[in-house]
Design a protein around this motif. Structure first.
Motif, mmCIF file in Angstrom:
data_model
loop_
_atom_site.group_PDB
_atom_site.id
_atom_site.type_symbol
_atom_site.label_atom_id
_atom_site.label_comp_id
_atom_site.label_asym_id
_atom_site.label_seq_id
_atom_site.Cartn_x
_atom_site.Cartn_y
_atom_site.Cartn_z
ATOM 1 N N UNK A 274 -51.286 50.970 41.684
ATOM 2 C CA UNK A 274 -50.876 49.593 41.980
ATOM 3 C C UNK A 274 -51.354 48.639 40.885
ATOM 4 N N UNK A 275 -52.611 48.808 40.454
ATOM 5 C CA UNK A 275 -53.159 47.971 39.379
ATOM 6 C C UNK A 275 -52.347 48.128 38.099
ATOM 7 N N UNK A 276 -52.023 49.371 37.775
ATOM 8 C CA UNK A 276 -51.263 49.640 36.540
ATOM 9 C C UNK A 276 -49.882 49.004 36.604
ATOM 10 N N UNK A 277 -49.199 49.151 37.717
ATOM 11 C CA UNK A 277 -47.863 48.567 37.848
ATOM 12 C C UNK A 277 -47.942 47.047 37.781
ATOM 13 N N UNK A 278 -48.937 46.461 38.433
ATOM 14 C CA UNK A 278 -49.115 45.008 38.382
ATOM 15 C C UNK A 278 -49.356 44.555 36.945
ATOM 16 N N UNK A 279 -50.204 45.287 36.227
ATOM 17 C CA UNK A 279 -50.503 44.936 34.831
ATOM 18 C C UNK A 279 -49.272 45.129 33.943
ATOM 19 N N UNK A 280 -48.616 46.283 34.076
ATOM 20 C CA UNK A 280 -47.434 46.568 33.256
ATOM 21 C C UNK A 280 -46.300 45.580 33.525
ATOM 22 N N UNK A 281 -46.243 45.057 34.752
ATOM 23 C CA UNK A 281 -45.206 44.087 35.116
ATOM 24 C C UNK A 281 -45.654 42.654 34.857
ATOM 25 N N UNK A 282 -46.859 42.512 34.307
ATOM 26 C CA UNK A 282 -47.402 41.197 33.968
ATOM 27 C C UNK A 282 -47.446 40.265 35.177
ATOM 28 N N UNK A 283 -47.884 40.796 36.313
ATOM 29 C CA UNK A 283 -47.940 40.008 37.547
ATOM 30 C C UNK A 283 -49.255 39.252 37.651
ATOM 31 N N UNK A 284 -49.215 38.114 38.300
ATOM 32 C CA UNK A 284 -50.434 37.443 38.749
ATOM 33 C C UNK A 284 -50.886 38.236 39.956
ATOM 34 N N UNK A 285 -51.973 38.956 39.827
ATOM 35 C CA UNK A 285 -52.377 39.952 40.814
ATOM 36 C C UNK A 285 -53.891 39.906 40.994
ATOM 37 N N UNK A 286 -54.312 39.803 42.232
ATOM 38 C CA UNK A 286 -55.740 39.768 42.521
ATOM 39 C C UNK A 286 -56.038 40.746 43.645
ATOM 40 N N UNK A 287 -57.103 41.512 43.445
ATOM 41 C CA UNK A 287 -57.609 42.363 44.509
ATOM 42 C C UNK A 287 -58.844 41.692 45.100
#
Length: 167
Positions: free
Chosen positions: A132-145
């Motif tokens: 999930x982290x990798x996909x969020x990073x690769x998709x350049x998402x604003x993402x917080x766990x």
């Protein structure tokens, strides 16, 4: 069993309905429509906080998009922000780091349990969450766990005007 398998192959192109993206989407949509996702007290608390801060219609709970093909706990539309609440012990209380000796020790303890429950936790912490982290990073998402399910400290910047520790 064989007849069921053949029916599933004909209908969905897979031998079991749980492997079908169509069936998964139907299940997701049914849960969304009926508001019947598995929820926890911290999830409900964070949902209320987010709705109070950003508005009911600005928060999507159990959100799924083409950019992030998992069901994300929260999405704030106005900030284009994906939030995953990793409040359960199965998320390891912090992101898995294969080079961290403490993480390797914890992983060995979990493996020694050799139960379906612990094996699932291992998969969540070491495989699914990193994916999930990798996909969020690769998709350049604003993402917080968020690993702190009591004070949500990772979201302090959003709630700086609220005192969550004294609730």
């Amino acid at each position: 069993k064989e007849k069921s398998k053949q029916t599933n192959l004909e209908r969905y192109g897979v031998d079991h309905p749980s492997k079908s993206e169509i069936v998964k989407l139907k299940i997701y949509n049914t849960h969304k429509r009926n508001n019947s996702f598995n929820t926890s007290e911290p999830e409900l608390k964070l949902l209320k906080l987010l709705q109070d801060k950003f508005g009911f219609n600005n928060i999507e709970y159990q959100y799924k998009s083409s950019k992030y093909p998992f069901v994300c706990d929260f999405y704030i539309k106005s900030l284009d922000l994906y939030i995953e609440l990793q409040g359960s012990w199965t998320h390891g209380f912090e992101p898995f780091d294969a080079t961290n000796p403490d993480h390797q020790n914890k992983l060995q303890i979990w493996k020694s349990k050799n139960t379906k429950f612990y094996n699932n936790a291992i998969n969540v912490w070491t495989v699914r969450d990193p994916l999930k982290r990798k996909i969020a990073k690769d998709s350049n998402l604003n993402y917080i766990e968020v690993f702190d399910s009591k004070t949500f400290k990772e979201l302090d910047f959003l709630f700086k005007d609220l005192n969550l520790n004294n609730e």
